[in-house]
Design an enzyme around this catalytic site. Sequence first.
Site, short mmCIF file in Angstrom:
data_model
loop_
_atom_site.label_atom_id
_atom_site.label_comp_id
_atom_site.label_asym_id
_atom_site.label_seq_id
_atom_site.Cartn_x
_atom_site.Cartn_y
_atom_site.Cartn_z
N ASP A 186 -5.94 -4.42 -3.25
CA ASP A 186 -6.54 -4.72 -4.55
C ASP A 186 -5.77 -5.82 -5.29
O ASP A 186 -4.57 -5.98 -5.09
CB ASP A 186 -6.57 -3.43 -5.40
CG ASP A 186 -7.56 -3.52 -6.55
OD1 ASP A 186 -8.40 -4.44 -6.55
OD2 ASP A 186 -7.49 -2.65 -7.45
N GLY A 187 -6.49 -6.55 -6.13
CA GLY A 187 -5.84 -7.54 -6.99
C GLY A 187 -6.12 -8.99 -6.64
O GLY A 187 -5.48 -9.89 -7.21
N GLY A 201 -8.75 -10.86 -7.30
CA GLY A 201 -9.35 -11.58 -8.43
C GLY A 201 -8.31 -11.96 -9.46
O GLY A 201 -8.26 -13.11 -9.94
N TRP A 233 -5.12 -12.25 -8.95
CA TRP A 233 -4.20 -13.23 -8.35
C TRP A 233 -4.75 -14.64 -8.53
O TRP A 233 -4.04 -15.55 -8.94
CB TRP A 233 -4.02 -12.90 -6.86
CG TRP A 233 -2.98 -13.71 -6.16
CD1 TRP A 233 -1.64 -13.43 -6.07
CD2 TRP A 233 -3.17 -14.95 -5.46
NE1 TRP A 233 -1.00 -14.41 -5.35
CE2 TRP A 233 -1.92 -15.36 -4.97
CE3 TRP A 233 -4.30 -15.75 -5.21
CZ2 TRP A 233 -1.74 -16.52 -4.23
CZ3 TRP A 233 -4.12 -16.92 -4.48
CH2 TRP A 233 -2.85 -17.29 -3.99
N ARG A 279 -12.40 -16.08 -8.23
CA ARG A 279 -12.01 -14.84 -7.54
C ARG A 279 -11.95 -15.04 -6.02
O ARG A 279 -11.07 -14.51 -5.34
CB ARG A 279 -12.99 -13.72 -7.87
CG ARG A 279 -13.06 -13.38 -9.36
CD ARG A 279 -14.12 -12.32 -9.62
NE ARG A 279 -13.91 -11.16 -8.76
CZ ARG A 279 -13.00 -10.23 -9.00
NH1 ARG A 279 -12.25 -10.27 -10.08
NH2 ARG A 279 -12.85 -9.23 -8.16
N HIS A 310 -9.56 -13.91 -2.60
CA HIS A 310 -9.97 -13.25 -1.35
C HIS A 310 -9.49 -14.05 -0.15
O HIS A 310 -8.99 -13.50 0.83
CB HIS A 310 -11.49 -13.09 -1.30
CG HIS A 310 -12.05 -12.23 -2.40
ND1 HIS A 310 -11.46 -11.04 -2.78
CD2 HIS A 310 -13.14 -12.38 -3.21
CE1 HIS A 310 -12.16 -10.50 -3.77
NE2 HIS A 310 -13.18 -11.29 -4.06
N THR A 315 -18.60 0.68 -0.93
CA THR A 315 -20.03 0.82 -1.26
C THR A 315 -20.27 0.28 -2.66
O THR A 315 -21.26 -0.41 -2.91
CB THR A 315 -20.41 2.32 -1.22
OG1 THR A 315 -20.02 2.86 0.04
CG2 THR A 315 -21.90 2.52 -1.41
N TRP A 342 -20.87 -3.58 -3.54
CA TRP A 342 -22.19 -4.24 -3.47
C TRP A 342 -22.70 -4.61 -4.86
O TRP A 342 -23.56 -5.48 -5.00
CB TRP A 342 -23.22 -3.34 -2.79
CG TRP A 342 -23.02 -3.15 -1.31
CD1 TRP A 342 -22.69 -1.98 -0.66
CD2 TRP A 342 -23.14 -4.14 -0.27
NE1 TRP A 342 -22.59 -2.19 0.69
CE2 TRP A 342 -22.87 -3.51 0.96
CE3 TRP A 342 -23.45 -5.51 -0.27
CZ2 TRP A 342 -22.90 -4.19 2.18
CZ3 TRP A 342 -23.48 -6.18 0.96
CH2 TRP A 342 -23.21 -5.52 2.16
N LEU A 377 -1.60 -1.21 18.24
CA LEU A 377 -2.11 -0.81 16.93
C LEU A 377 -3.64 -0.75 16.92
O LEU A 377 -4.30 -1.63 17.47
CB LEU A 377 -1.64 -1.84 15.89
CG LEU A 377 -2.20 -1.68 14.46
CD1 LEU A 377 -1.55 -0.49 13.76
CD2 LEU A 377 -1.97 -2.95 13.64
N SER A 408 -10.52 5.19 -5.88
CA SER A 408 -11.76 4.41 -5.73
C SER A 408 -12.60 4.80 -4.51
O SER A 408 -13.04 3.94 -3.75
CB SER A 408 -11.44 2.91 -5.71
OG SER A 408 -10.74 2.53 -6.87
C1 IPE Z 1 -11.33 -0.87 -4.25
O1 IPE Z 1 -11.08 -1.96 -5.08
C2 IPE Z 1 -12.13 -1.31 -3.07
C3 IPE Z 1 -11.44 -2.19 -2.15
C4 IPE Z 1 -10.18 -2.54 -2.19
C5 IPE Z 1 -12.25 -2.71 -1.09
P1 IPE Z 1 -11.94 -2.23 -6.39
O2 IPE Z 1 -11.30 -3.35 -7.10
O3 IPE Z 1 -13.37 -2.40 -6.03
O4 IPE Z 1 -11.76 -0.85 -7.16
P2 IPE Z 1 -12.08 -0.41 -8.64
O5 IPE Z 1 -13.57 -0.48 -8.79
O6 IPE Z 1 -11.38 -1.34 -9.58
O7 IPE Z 1 -11.56 0.97 -8.75
C1 IPE Z 2 -9.70 -6.52 -3.89
O1 IPE Z 2 -9.47 -7.39 -4.95
C2 IPE Z 2 -10.72 -7.03 -2.92
C3 IPE Z 2 -12.00 -6.30 -2.94
C4 IPE Z 2 -12.28 -5.26 -3.65
C5 IPE Z 2 -13.03 -6.81 -2.04
P1 IPE Z 2 -10.41 -7.44 -6.22
O2 IPE Z 2 -11.51 -8.40 -5.92
O3 IPE Z 2 -10.85 -6.09 -6.61
O4 IPE Z 2 -9.45 -8.06 -7.30
P2 IPE Z 2 -9.23 -7.56 -8.80
O5 IPE Z 2 -8.95 -6.09 -8.73
O6 IPE Z 2 -10.47 -7.87 -9.53
O7 IPE Z 2 -8.05 -8.34 -9.27
MG MG Z 3 -10.03 -4.65 -7.79
#
Ligand code: IPE
Ligand code: IPE
Ligand code: MG
Length: 247
Positions: free
Chosen positions: A21-22, A24, A26, A34, A38, A67, A70, A132, A197
């Site tokens: 996560d993170g 966006g 970053w 965003r 990725h 899910t 989407w 792995l 999540s």
């Molecule tokens: C959780 O991240 C899903 C993945 C890392 C693929 P999100 O960024 O979608 O989670 P929430 O919605 O903030 O909890």
């Molecule tokens: C995780 O990063 C990647 C996916 C959920 C696909 P995010 O896209 O959720 O990034 P933030 O949480 O918005 O920073």
């Molecule tokens: Mg996120």
Amino acid sequence: MLFKDKLILDKIPRHVAIIMDGNGRWAAQFGNERTFGHEHGVEAVRSVVEGASEVGVGYLTLYAFSTENWARPKEEVDALMGLLVQSISEETDELLKSNVRLRVIGDVKSLPQNVQEKLTWSIDKLNACSGLTLVLALSYSSKWEIVEAVKRIAEQVKSGEVDPSEIDYDLMNRFLNTSDMPDPELLIRTSGECRISNFLLWQIAYSELYFTPKLWPDFRKEDLFEAIYDFQNRERRFGKTSQQLES
Ligand code: IPE
Ligand code: IPE
Ligand code: MG
């Protein structure tokens, strides 16, 4: 001293799961879109897969698309799907060299056709690998997985293949996407969010949870080793007392 050198090699978790996560946030640090985050997340994946192989982790499950994801803007979803196809194309040879097997959990049929084809191509190519197992959670959510399992169990009860008295933890495990994997001993989430999540709810019943403020594109194998080191210094009691574990 590096965390890698501090690890107890016969206490490496067999299965590590990561909520990446993170991305966006970053990208936002650099005033970028965003999608830029990725793209850089792929470097973290590469490093972590390498690290997991180096220390002998058996299964590495990466939550790549939920899910719920989407519901993001179409451009972002399209970019993520494109990145997935590109990364699998580019990384499969390296995975083969590193003896990494690929698996997918989630509602694969909901993914675009070209993503499904690329996944099948890579899974087949890596089929004979014995190191792995890299598990990608794609269009995955735990409640979806559990509901699917319950539906299939209900069908088997209806047809007489399963008697309700046979329904236990083992049977439930057999109907989940993760049926042939051990449960994760360690679950890591990056970016400082302390939530699950909808990830592996059943399988993490007794996992150790590790949250780090690091944003996913900054995460590297040494961060994985730090998490495993932290894990190795925890006492896993499984309901017992410390005294019981000592004796
Ligand atoms: C959780 O991240 C899903 C993945 C890392 C693929 P999100 O960024 O979608 O989670 P929430 O919605 O903030 O909890
Ligand atoms: C995780 O990063 C990647 C996916 C959920 C696909 P995010 O896209 O959720 O990034 P933030 O949480 O918005 O920073
Ligand atoms: Mg996120």
